[in-house]
Scaffold this motif. Structure first.
Motif, PDB file in Angstrom:
ATOM      1  N   HIS A   2      -4.736   5.237   5.005  1.00  0.00           N
ATOM      2  CA  HIS A   2      -5.622   5.307   3.833  1.00  0.00           C
ATOM      3  C   HIS A   2      -6.295   6.666   3.696  1.00  0.00           C
ATOM      4  O   HIS A   2      -7.214   6.820   2.890  1.00  0.00           O
ATOM      5  N   HIS A  47       0.837  -1.199   0.000  1.00  0.00           N
ATOM      6  CA  HIS A  47       0.000   0.000   0.000  1.00  0.00           C
ATOM      7  C   HIS A  47       0.878   1.258   0.000  1.00  0.00           C
ATOM      8  O   HIS A  47       0.670   2.182  -0.790  1.00  0.00           O
ATOM      9  N   ARG A  88     -13.463  -2.497   6.764  1.00  0.00           N
ATOM     10  CA  ARG A  88     -12.227  -3.125   7.223  1.00  0.00           C
ATOM     11  C   ARG A  88     -12.545  -4.577   7.587  1.00  0.00           C
ATOM     12  O   ARG A  88     -13.711  -4.917   7.813  1.00  0.00           O
ATOM     13  N   CYS A 109      -7.593  10.140   2.611  1.00  0.00           N
ATOM     14  CA  CYS A 109      -7.882  10.438   1.199  1.00  0.00           C
ATOM     15  C   CYS A 109      -6.731  11.201   0.513  1.00  0.00           C
ATOM     16  O   CYS A 109      -6.421  12.327   0.884  1.00  0.00           O
TER      17      CYS A 109
HETATM   18  C1  HEM Z   1     -15.304  14.476  -2.932  1.00  0.00           C
HETATM   19  C2  HEM Z   1     -14.938  14.369  -1.707  1.00  0.00           C
HETATM   20  C3  HEM Z   1     -14.157  13.202  -1.170  1.00  0.00           C
HETATM   21  C4  HEM Z   1     -14.359  12.625   0.044  1.00  0.00           C
HETATM   22  C5  HEM Z   1     -15.392  13.044   1.088  1.00  0.00           C
HETATM   23  C6  HEM Z   1     -13.397  11.549   0.179  1.00  0.00           C
HETATM   24  C7  HEM Z   1     -13.264  10.761   1.307  1.00  0.00           C
HETATM   25  C8  HEM Z   1     -12.358   9.729   1.447  1.00  0.00           C
HETATM   26  C9  HEM Z   1     -12.164   8.937   2.641  1.00  0.00           C
HETATM   27  C10 HEM Z   1     -12.955   9.090   3.943  1.00  0.00           C
HETATM   28  C11 HEM Z   1     -11.181   8.027   2.392  1.00  0.00           C
HETATM   29  C12 HEM Z   1     -10.612   6.994   3.379  1.00  0.00           C
HETATM   30  C13 HEM Z   1     -10.968   5.581   2.980  1.00  0.00           C
HETATM   31  C14 HEM Z   1     -10.528   4.524   3.987  1.00  0.00           C
HETATM   32  O1  HEM Z   1      -9.994   4.845   5.062  1.00  0.00           O
HETATM   33  O2  HEM Z   1     -10.761   3.331   3.699  1.00  0.00           O
HETATM   34  C15 HEM Z   1     -10.768   8.229   1.032  1.00  0.00           C
HETATM   35  C16 HEM Z   1      -9.811   7.479   0.385  1.00  0.00           C
HETATM   36  C17 HEM Z   1      -9.512   7.630  -0.941  1.00  0.00           C
HETATM   37  N1  HEM Z   1      -9.907   8.665  -1.769  1.00  0.00           N
HETATM   38 FE1  HEM Z   1     -11.173  10.148  -1.327  1.00  0.00          FE
HETATM   39  N2  HEM Z   1     -12.647  11.499  -0.953  1.00  0.00           N
HETATM   40  C18 HEM Z   1     -13.060  12.490  -1.803  1.00  0.00           C
HETATM   41  C19 HEM Z   1     -12.526  12.810  -3.029  1.00  0.00           C
HETATM   42  C20 HEM Z   1     -11.550  12.087  -3.658  1.00  0.00           C
HETATM   43  C21 HEM Z   1     -10.948  12.431  -4.912  1.00  0.00           C
HETATM   44  C22 HEM Z   1     -11.218  13.701  -5.696  1.00  0.00           C
HETATM   45  C23 HEM Z   1     -10.091  11.414  -5.218  1.00  0.00           C
HETATM   46  C24 HEM Z   1      -9.190  11.231  -6.407  1.00  0.00           C
HETATM   47  C25 HEM Z   1      -9.322  11.845  -7.548  1.00  0.00           C
HETATM   48  C26 HEM Z   1     -10.136  10.456  -4.137  1.00  0.00           C
HETATM   49  C27 HEM Z   1      -9.428   9.271  -4.100  1.00  0.00           C
HETATM   50  C28 HEM Z   1      -9.339   8.459  -3.004  1.00  0.00           C
HETATM   51  C29 HEM Z   1      -8.549   7.224  -2.978  1.00  0.00           C
HETATM   52  C30 HEM Z   1      -7.748   6.624  -4.130  1.00  0.00           C
HETATM   53  C31 HEM Z   1      -8.657   6.708  -1.675  1.00  0.00           C
HETATM   54  C32 HEM Z   1      -8.018   5.421  -1.138  1.00  0.00           C
HETATM   55  C33 HEM Z   1      -6.728   5.764  -0.471  1.00  0.00           C
HETATM   56  C34 HEM Z   1      -6.051   4.549   0.138  1.00  0.00           C
HETATM   57  O3  HEM Z   1      -6.685   3.505   0.317  1.00  0.00           O
HETATM   58  O4  HEM Z   1      -4.854   4.652   0.458  1.00  0.00           O
HETATM   59  N3  HEM Z   1     -11.011  10.904  -3.202  1.00  0.00           N
HETATM   60  N4  HEM Z   1     -11.479   9.280   0.476  1.00  0.00           N
END
Ligand code: HEM
Length: 357
Positions: free
Chosen positions: A305, A48, A249, A307
């Motif tokens: 993880h 990761h 999880r 965001c």
């Molecule tokens: C629009 C508002 C957004 C919210 C509220 C949000 C929220 C979150 C949250 C809470 C997580 C944590 C997931 C976990 O712990 O399992 C997360 C992970 C992630 N988000 Fe966002 N996100 C947003 C926008 C985006 C955008 C714009 C992108 C990419 C273009 C993105 C890509 C990702 C990715 C790839 C992960 C996984 C990261 C990992 O597992 O290491 N998110 N997001």
């Protein structure tokens, strides 16, 4: 109750402290929750971290700075086109189209994909709401097919110089090897598919709260011109009505969370929306207090993880809100319709009618 057990045995972790404990302990609470490869979402440990090290720089400040211009042009046009004096749905009438157009601009994808993607966001929300495996599988395949249309010709005939973010991704290496086709598609799916729907829902909860509360609208207008303060207001509006409900999880060892016994192999969900309104941390969860609440805000998660897309989401949402504030004197709710709440696993408003003046 900081955690509850569902009928199917899933432990729903709702307390702020307990959610933090789970997401900060990836050894006991693995993200390897899906039969499908999801890069980086379902990876753990060193694998990761290796992918995050490659992917996080795509959201670095210099990258985001180059996107501000295109996002502003898109936002300005879409807001200018909205009708005045009658209700528009902030989600389908503005949020979805903005999310799709901004994403196409970011990745360098052709504008012809816009209608397919707009339709896909709506179908995906419907399929998610239905909970039917056949429907969710069908929309997932349709999305992979759209990504394939972009990626296949590029893989067959790589550009000499990278033209855009997608070309750059195709050239990336992790641990000295190129990403497989499956990994590339998965990264692009996580950058787009998840984001399109959640960004549109974010637009809905932000504009709905401004329309519902003149004091919040006045505060947002007062913060216009100070990007950091406007970002804080946006984060707080997302905390009050977090549309991104939960993530999953799986426990790797026997433990106890929030008083609930958890055995190795048990499924858990971390409930961001509940944690963001936990009275133990936010004594009056509805109170709008951007600066006071910022340190405990979990809208974008926490732990390894957390965001990676936060800078992109924040930039896109701020620019859209700035354009709405600059091009209106008042936002109000529709006296005819309160709108429709989204249904789990989605949060916020499925439709959020607001009247722009
Ligand atoms: C629009 C508002 C957004 C919210 C509220 C949000 C929220 C979150 C949250 C809470 C997580 C944590 C997931 C976990 O712990 O399992 C997360 C992970 C992630 N988000 Fe966002 N996100 C947003 C926008 C985006 C955008 C714009 C992108 C990419 C273009 C993105 C890509 C990702 C990715 C790839 C992960 C996984 C990261 C990992 O597992 O290491 N998110 N997001």
């Amino acid at each position: 109750m900081a955690a509850t057990i569902d009928e199917d045995g899933t432990v729903r972790v709702t307390g702020h402290a307990e959610v933090l404990r789970v997401v900060r302990d990836p050894q006991t609470f693995s993200s390897d929750v899906s039969r499908f490869l999801q890069v980086p979402n379902t990876l753990d440990g060193e694998e990761h971290a290796a992918f995050r090290a490659v992917l996080d720089p795509y959201f670095a400040p210099d990258r985001m700075a180059t996107l501000a211009g295109p996002c502003r042009r898109i936002a300005a046009r879409l807001v200018a086109e909205l009708p005045r004096g009658r209700a528009v749905d902030a989600v389908s009438g503005l949020g979805v189209r903005y999310a799709v157009e901004a994403m196409l601009a970011w990745l360098g994808w052709p504008a012809e994909l816009e209608e397919d993607l707009v339709r896909w966001v709506a179908d995906n929300a419907e399929a998610t709401r239905s909970g039917e495996l056949a429907r969710t599988t069908e929309v997932a395949q349709r999305f992979d097919e759209i990504i394939g249309r972009v990626v296949e010709p590029r893989l067959a005939d790589p550009a000499t110089q990278p033209r855009d973010v997608t070309d750059e991704l195709l050239r990336e290496t992790v641990d000295g090897r190129h990403l497989s086709r499956e990994e590339i598609v998965s990264v692009l799916r996580n950058w787009t598919g998840g984001d399109l729907g959640s960004l549109a829902l974010c637009v809905g909860v932000i504009l709905h709260q401004l329309a519902a509360d003149p004091a919040i609208e006045a505060d947002a207008r007062a913060r216009r011109g100070d990007p950091a303060r406007l970002d804080a207001a946006i984060d707080e509006l997302l905390r009050r009505d977090d549309p991104f409900l939960s993530n999953r999880r799986v426990a790797t060892a026997d433990t106890v969370v929030g008083g609930c016994p958890v055995t190795a192999g048990s499924r858990l969900t971390v409930e961001w929306t509940d944690a963001n309104r936990d009275p133990a941390v936010f004594p009056d969860p509805d109170r709008y207090a951007p600066e006071t609440h910022a340190h405990a805000n979990l809208v974008y998660g926490a732990g390894p993880h957390v965001c990676p897309g936060r800078p992109l989401a924040t930039l896109e949402l701020r620019i859209l809100l700035e354009e709405v504030l600059d091009r209106t004197t008042d936002l109000a709710l529709d006296p005819e319709s309160r709108g429709e709440r989204a249904v789990r696993p989605l949060g916020g408003w499925a439709s959020a009618p607001v009247i722009l003046t």
